[in-house]
Design a protein around this motif. Structure first.
Motif, PDB file in Angstrom:
ATOM      1  N   PRO A 180      -7.616   3.989  -1.929  1.00  0.00           N
ATOM      2  CA  PRO A 180      -7.035   3.399  -2.855  1.00  0.00           C
ATOM      3  C   PRO A 180      -7.003   1.843  -2.699  1.00  0.00           C
ATOM      4  O   PRO A 180      -6.874   1.185  -3.981  1.00  0.00           O
ATOM      5  CB  PRO A 180      -5.592   4.031  -2.560  1.00  0.00           C
ATOM      6  CG  PRO A 180      -5.841   5.021  -1.795  1.00  0.00           C
ATOM      7  CD  PRO A 180      -7.000   4.846  -0.975  1.00  0.00           C
ATOM      8  N   GLU A 181      -7.022   1.248  -1.574  1.00  0.00           N
ATOM      9  CA  GLU A 181      -6.810  -0.321  -1.530  1.00  0.00           C
ATOM     10  C   GLU A 181      -7.970  -0.882  -1.774  1.00  0.00           C
ATOM     11  O   GLU A 181      -8.115  -1.791  -2.173  1.00  0.00           O
ATOM     12  CB  GLU A 181      -6.426  -0.642   0.276  1.00  0.00           C
ATOM     13  CG  GLU A 181      -4.974  -0.103   0.367  1.00  0.00           C
ATOM     14  CD  GLU A 181      -4.620  -0.600   1.754  1.00  0.00           C
ATOM     15  OE1 GLU A 181      -4.759  -1.701   2.197  1.00  0.00           O
ATOM     16  OE2 GLU A 181      -4.201   0.435   2.351  1.00  0.00           O
ATOM     17  N   ASN A 189       0.753  -1.112   0.135  1.00  0.00           N
ATOM     18  CA  ASN A 189      -0.022  -0.019  -0.157  1.00  0.00           C
ATOM     19  C   ASN A 189       0.918   1.345  -0.066  1.00  0.00           C
ATOM     20  O   ASN A 189       0.245   2.210  -0.270  1.00  0.00           O
ATOM     21  CB  ASN A 189      -0.964  -0.141   1.277  1.00  0.00           C
ATOM     22  CG  ASN A 189      -0.144   0.111   2.415  1.00  0.00           C
ATOM     23  OD1 ASN A 189       1.010  -0.410   2.513  1.00  0.00           O
ATOM     24  ND2 ASN A 189      -0.522   0.449   3.514  1.00  0.00           N
ATOM     25  N   SER A 235      -8.489  -0.889  -5.711  1.00  0.00           N
ATOM     26  CA  SER A 235      -7.825  -1.816  -6.002  1.00  0.00           C
ATOM     27  C   SER A 235      -8.462  -3.475  -6.021  1.00  0.00           C
ATOM     28  O   SER A 235      -8.524  -4.365  -6.959  1.00  0.00           O
ATOM     29  CB  SER A 235      -6.308  -1.883  -5.829  1.00  0.00           C
ATOM     30  OG  SER A 235      -6.133  -2.145  -4.460  1.00  0.00           O
ATOM     31  N   ASP A 238     -13.787   5.914 -10.279  1.00  0.00           N
ATOM     32  CA  ASP A 238     -13.240   4.608  -9.552  1.00  0.00           C
ATOM     33  C   ASP A 238     -14.478   4.074  -8.654  1.00  0.00           C
ATOM     34  O   ASP A 238     -14.538   2.847  -8.314  1.00  0.00           O
ATOM     35  CB  ASP A 238     -12.074   4.665  -8.622  1.00  0.00           C
ATOM     36  CG  ASP A 238     -10.958   4.920  -9.632  1.00  0.00           C
ATOM     37  OD1 ASP A 238     -10.018   5.774  -9.314  1.00  0.00           O
ATOM     38  OD2 ASP A 238     -10.948   4.308 -10.911  1.00  0.00           O
ATOM     39  N   LYS A 280     -11.618  -3.570  -8.183  1.00  0.00           N
ATOM     40  CA  LYS A 280     -11.045  -3.755  -9.584  1.00  0.00           C
ATOM     41  C   LYS A 280     -10.723  -5.147  -9.826  1.00  0.00           C
ATOM     42  O   LYS A 280     -11.083  -5.998 -10.672  1.00  0.00           O
ATOM     43  CB  LYS A 280     -10.089  -3.070  -9.971  1.00  0.00           C
ATOM     44  CG  LYS A 280     -10.499  -1.325 -10.072  1.00  0.00           C
ATOM     45  CD  LYS A 280      -9.706  -0.728 -10.983  1.00  0.00           C
ATOM     46  CE  LYS A 280     -10.270   0.747 -11.083  1.00  0.00           C
ATOM     47  NZ  LYS A 280      -9.257   1.834 -10.869  1.00  0.00           N
ATOM     48  N   LYS A 281     -10.070  -5.922  -8.775  1.00  0.00           N
ATOM     49  CA  LYS A 281      -9.730  -7.377  -8.934  1.00  0.00           C
ATOM     50  C   LYS A 281     -10.659  -8.166  -8.847  1.00  0.00           C
ATOM     51  O   LYS A 281     -10.652  -8.995  -9.695  1.00  0.00           O
ATOM     52  CB  LYS A 281      -8.301  -7.542  -7.964  1.00  0.00           C
ATOM     53  CG  LYS A 281      -7.820  -8.905  -7.813  1.00  0.00           C
ATOM     54  CD  LYS A 281      -6.741  -8.826  -6.955  1.00  0.00           C
ATOM     55  CE  LYS A 281      -6.262 -10.438  -6.730  1.00  0.00           C
ATOM     56  NZ  LYS A 281      -5.440 -10.678  -5.512  1.00  0.00           N
ATOM     57  N   LEU A 334       0.197   2.888  -3.238  1.00  0.00           N
ATOM     58  CA  LEU A 334      -0.996   3.353  -3.645  1.00  0.00           C
ATOM     59  C   LEU A 334      -1.322   4.556  -3.257  1.00  0.00           C
ATOM     60  O   LEU A 334      -2.209   5.341  -3.692  1.00  0.00           O
ATOM     61  CB  LEU A 334      -2.113   2.315  -3.178  1.00  0.00           C
ATOM     62  CG  LEU A 334      -2.005   1.136  -3.730  1.00  0.00           C
ATOM     63  CD1 LEU A 334      -3.110   0.051  -3.162  1.00  0.00           C
ATOM     64  CD2 LEU A 334      -2.714   1.239  -5.096  1.00  0.00           C
TER      65      LEU A 334
END
Lengths: 326, 551
Positions: free
Chosen positions: B321-322, B44, B325, B362, B328-329, B47
């Motif tokens: 941010p985490e 992180n 991500s 996002d 999205k994964k 990120l």
């Protein structure tokens, strides 16, 4: 582990929202410019307004507006806090007192949004395992309140007292099988004064008889009948001449006759005080903006000073009904 | 003891988590004051574009013991009093049931109200304090006294003037009565009146609403937005429209009641992950996708992650941010509730999305309320045009609930224009900067004094831990004697051992007001022994200021 990674790769969710057809009526909504009073300008055209719930015509009343203006100068717009954390203004306390006095009950409690009033009041009293008998044609806010309460719901046919009595008798036989559980299961009947979905009035005197016979409590939702029925506008209890203490909780919203925003519940202190700590829409949400509370107080003043507007409203309703029925 | 300002990988980390989480609650508790560095798989460090400092220090053990002791004593006395009341030895002050209804099933079970009757009632005078002026940086309180130990209150008729307001959610100071500022609101009130008397899909959509929605969309940088009359109702009526049976909701432990209610009303399965704990969230996501629905093993239709921008009881900022991500994964959807963070964080006040330097695309659903930073009422949901169109047609609020009233909408419009600079002044930006400065100053001074403060260094919500139940009442009352109004919270809004006082810093507070409050806190902290922190004052105070000169 390889298999798990593959599963994660392959999974595809549904799209967040399904596509909506472009010609859905709600997407091409009517835009109202200017105040939504009796003559309303919709999409640029002047029309006569038969769609808003402006029953007493207080939406553009000069006195109401000037009361709101005075409150705006003194308090600003928002309250910046829930009731428990410095969001209680003296106008809120005054409005609660005035409403309790007008409806001749002990206490009243104010919510900042009409929908949230009954939807928070029902789950405050009725929990999982309790039984609620509710009319089939009850409005959406009541349905959401019942869903949030997780109680057992028994629907009876609209305004059909025989059906309700049948359900109550069935419940009584159930109780005899398990008296210990029956002693702690609370029972409620939720009805509306004037039904939004059908436009009828509920038969309140028979309900009171059923209440004492089978020992159930009554919650009355008076959003449309407050300010409309009754000689002085006190709602369906005045219309039928019933002692207000016989109803456990009366809930109404101020968005129809009082031309403000918000809602209130009134009843005995024993019942209303509980909502101050366990009504979700009361404890966890910001309080009503003071200018709306001041407008509601002024509207109450007008209702008390001119009791003949209710007669005028009744004449007009009868006339329209007669003309439409031919 | 490790140096509190140890630097690793170029980032200051005071807050960390152990890899194997042995802890019961989600709040990071460490036995003692050891510190380590983040070791989990997600790097992180890359990120986060700026330093992210959070504090969740745990108090020494004796504090927890004393807290439990305090509650124990209260409970024992509660039982004693109930006994005396039942036997008529003491007067019953509560309202009772009607005579005619005495043989009905009792409405409240005795034990449900035990806490209310015996513990809450003793310190009840610290809540629901009525005010009689605008809730700006200072307000006037109505004086209330009680003759029978808080069972009833009586107003003396006097007002306590100019009490410093550390309790209202007035982050940008828009709760004001300045005539120039409210000019447009006055005009709109005269023109439109106060009510609407109709729902959105019927005659309730005014041109003001359309203007407001376009402005909100422009402010946030998204395609479209929709506004609702109440913030609480926004959550509870729109989450059921977005998810239903067969979907999965992953919700943070400390989410607000409105989010929990919305999730329950939707009928989806709810799973809870520990507060701001990305490892826990990832585990839940993996299990959900691999194992599917609990009994039928079919795949989930959708997964929705519910988080808040700033958590109002902790003061912590979400690890955006985490989460993005992860989302999205694993192809999940993100619902971000920015009730407290919109207007309050970010370089120009656009919320946590701007604070972390990310793009609003996002986040799938951006939700927020106008009650806190904009000094009005109501909520909004913003995002892509498909989403908002769907909500216009399917949201329960659009069909059944009234729309926002016009003067309130105008207040939001003028506040937003001020923030965006569209009214020609830089006042909006000044307010945001002032709020940031005030927040950092306030938090730094409190840390230096030795109090335990939770949360992120940039959040304007500052919880100060009190722990013991006796101190809750003492703290609030003594602060009122010094003419400062604070908010204290205990069980059940917080865990039982972590009662706290919560300060809300505002852009309208001047340096003098903050200094008055800080001096009072200093005195009171010594008197009530509230300075539990075991970290020594940082010997390089300028290190904090310098890293924060840029946004």
């Amino acid at each position: 582990v390889q298999e798990k990674e593959e599963l994660i790769e392959e999974w595809q969710p549904e799209p967040l929202v399904p596509p909506v057809p472009k010609d859905h009526p709600a997407l091409n909504y009517n835009i109202v410019s200017g105040p939504p009073t009796h003559i309303i300008t919709v999409n640029g055209k002047k029309c006569i307004n038969f769609a808003s719930f402006n029953f007493l015509g207080l939406l553009d009343n000069k006195k109401v507006k000037s009361a709101a203006q005075a409150s705006l100068k003194k308090y600003g717009v928002g309250t910046c806090g829930p009731r428990g954390f410095y969001g209680t203004f003296d106008v809120h306390l005054e409005l609660e007192e005035r409403l309790a006095k007008f409806m001749r009950t002990e206490e009243a409690i104010i919510y900042s949004y009409g929908f949230a009033t009954i939807a928070s009041a029902i789950p405050a009293y009725s929990k999982r395992g309790d039984i609620v008998f509710v009319d089939e044609a009850s409005c959406f806010a009541i349905q959401k309140g019942l869903q949030a309460s997780r109680s057992n719901i028994k629907l009876f046919k609209h305004n059909d007292m025989a059906d309700l009595e049948r359900l109550l008798k069935e419940q009584e036989t159930e109780d005899q099988k398990n008296p210990r559980k029956a002693r702690v299961t609370r029972r409620f009947i939720v009805v509306e004064g004037l039904y939004m979905n059908t436009g009828d009035i509920c038969p309140l005197p028979e309900l009171i008889k059923l209440k004492y016979k089978y020992k159930v409590r009554i919650f009355l939702e008076e959003s449309l009948s407050f300010g409309v029925l009754g000689e002085h506008g006190r709602g369906i209890t005045e219309h039928f001449g019933i002692n207000i203490d016989d109803i456990d909780l009366i809930s109404a919203n101020m968005e129809n006759s009082l031309a403000s925003i918000g809602g209130f519940c009134c009843g005995r202190s024993f019942i209303i005080d509980h909502q101050r700590l366990s009504g979700q829409g009361y404890c966890f949400s910001a309080s009503l903006p003071p200018l709306l509370a001041a407008a509601a107080i002024e509207a109450l003043n007008i209702m008390e000073d001119n009791p003949d507007i209710f007669q005028i409203l009744r004449h007009k309703c009868e006339r329209i009904h007669k003309s439409l029925q031919g | 003891m490790a140096n509190p300002s140890a630097v690793c990988n170029g980032h200051l980390h005071h807050h960390h988590q152990k890899q194997n989480n042995l802890l019961k609650s989600g709040i990071y508790k460490k036995n003692g004051i050891t510190k380590g560095m983040k070791k989990n798989g997600i790097s992180n460090g890359t990120l986060y574009k700026k330093t992210f400092i959070e504090h969740f220090e745990q108090a020494p053990m004796y504090v927890a013991v004393l807290t439990f002791l305090g509650f124990g004593v209260g409970t024992v006395f509660g039982y004693l009093r109930d006994f005396m009341r039942a036997w008529g030895l003491e007067k019953r002050n509560v309202a009772t049931e009607r005579e005619q209804q005495k043989d009905f099933v009792p409405l409240y079970q005795d034990f449900e109200n035990f806490y209310t009757r015996n513990l809450y009632m003793r310190i009840r005078d610290n809540w629901n304090r009525p005010i009689c002026s605008v809730p700006g940086p200072q307000f006037d309180l109505m004086e209330r006294v009680t003759d029978d130990y808080n069972w009833t209150f009586r107003f003396t008729g006097r007002t306590i003037k100019n009490v410093i307001n550390m309790g209202s959610y007035n982050y940008l100071g828009f709760a004001e009565t300045d005539v120039n500022a409210l000019k447009t609101v006055t005009i709109e009130l005269e023109k439109y009146g106060t009510g609407i008397c109709s729902t959105r899909q019927e005659m309730g959509t005014l041109d003001k609403h359309v203007e407001l929605e376009q402005l909100v969309a422009k402010f946030l940088g998204v395609e479209d937005a929709m506004v609702f009359g109440m913030g609480f109702a926004t959550n509870s009526m729109n989450i059921p429209a977005l998810v239903g049976k067969g979907c999965l909701i992953l919700s943070d432990e400390l989410n607000h009641t409105s989010l929990v209610l919305g999730a329950r009303l939707s009928g989806a399965t709810i799973r809870i992950f520990k507060h701001n704990n990305m490892q826990s969230l990832e585990n839940l996501l993996r299990d959900a996708i691999i194992y599917g629905q609990p009994r039928s093993r079919r795949a989930w239709r959708k997964i929705l992650i519910l988080v808040e921008g700033i958590y109002s009881m902790e003061g912590s900022i979400v690890h955006l941010p985490e989460i993005v991500s992860l989302k999205k994964k694993y192809k999940a959807y993100l619902y971000l509730d920015e009730a407290h963070s919109i207007g309050a964080v970010g370089a120009t006040g656009r919320g946590v999305v701007e604070y972390f330097g990310m793009s609003p695309d996002d986040v799938d659903v951006l939700m927020g309320t106008f009650t806190k930073s904009f000094g009005a009422a109501g909520g909004y949901i913003a995002g892509k045009k498909d989403l908002v169109d769907f909500l216009r047609t399917h949201s329960h609020s659009a069909v059944y609930a009234t729309s926002m009233c016009p003067p309130v909408a105008e207040q939001i419009i003028r506040a937003m224009k001020c923030l965006m600079g569209l009214d020609g002044t830089t006042q909006g930006l000044q307010r945001v900067r002032q709020l940031g400065k005030n927040t950092r100053y306030f938090r730094r001074r409190l840390h230096e004094m030795g109090f335990i403060i939770y949360g992120n260094d940039d959040s304007p919500v500052v919880p100060l831990l009190l722990y013991m139940p006796g101190k809750i009442g003492a703290f609030a009352r003594r602060m009122l004697e010094k003419n400062i109004g604070v908010v204290v919270v205990g069980f059940p809004a917080t865990p039982i051992t972590e009662s706290r006082a919560r300060f809300c810093v505002s852009a309208a507070h001047t340096r003098e007001m903050l200094d008055t409050v800080l001096n009072a806190l200093d005195e009171l902290g010594d008197f009530l022994h509230l300075k539990y922190s075991r970290y020594s004052k940082s010997s390089h105070p300028e290190l904090y200021e310098e890293t924060r000169l840029e946004d």
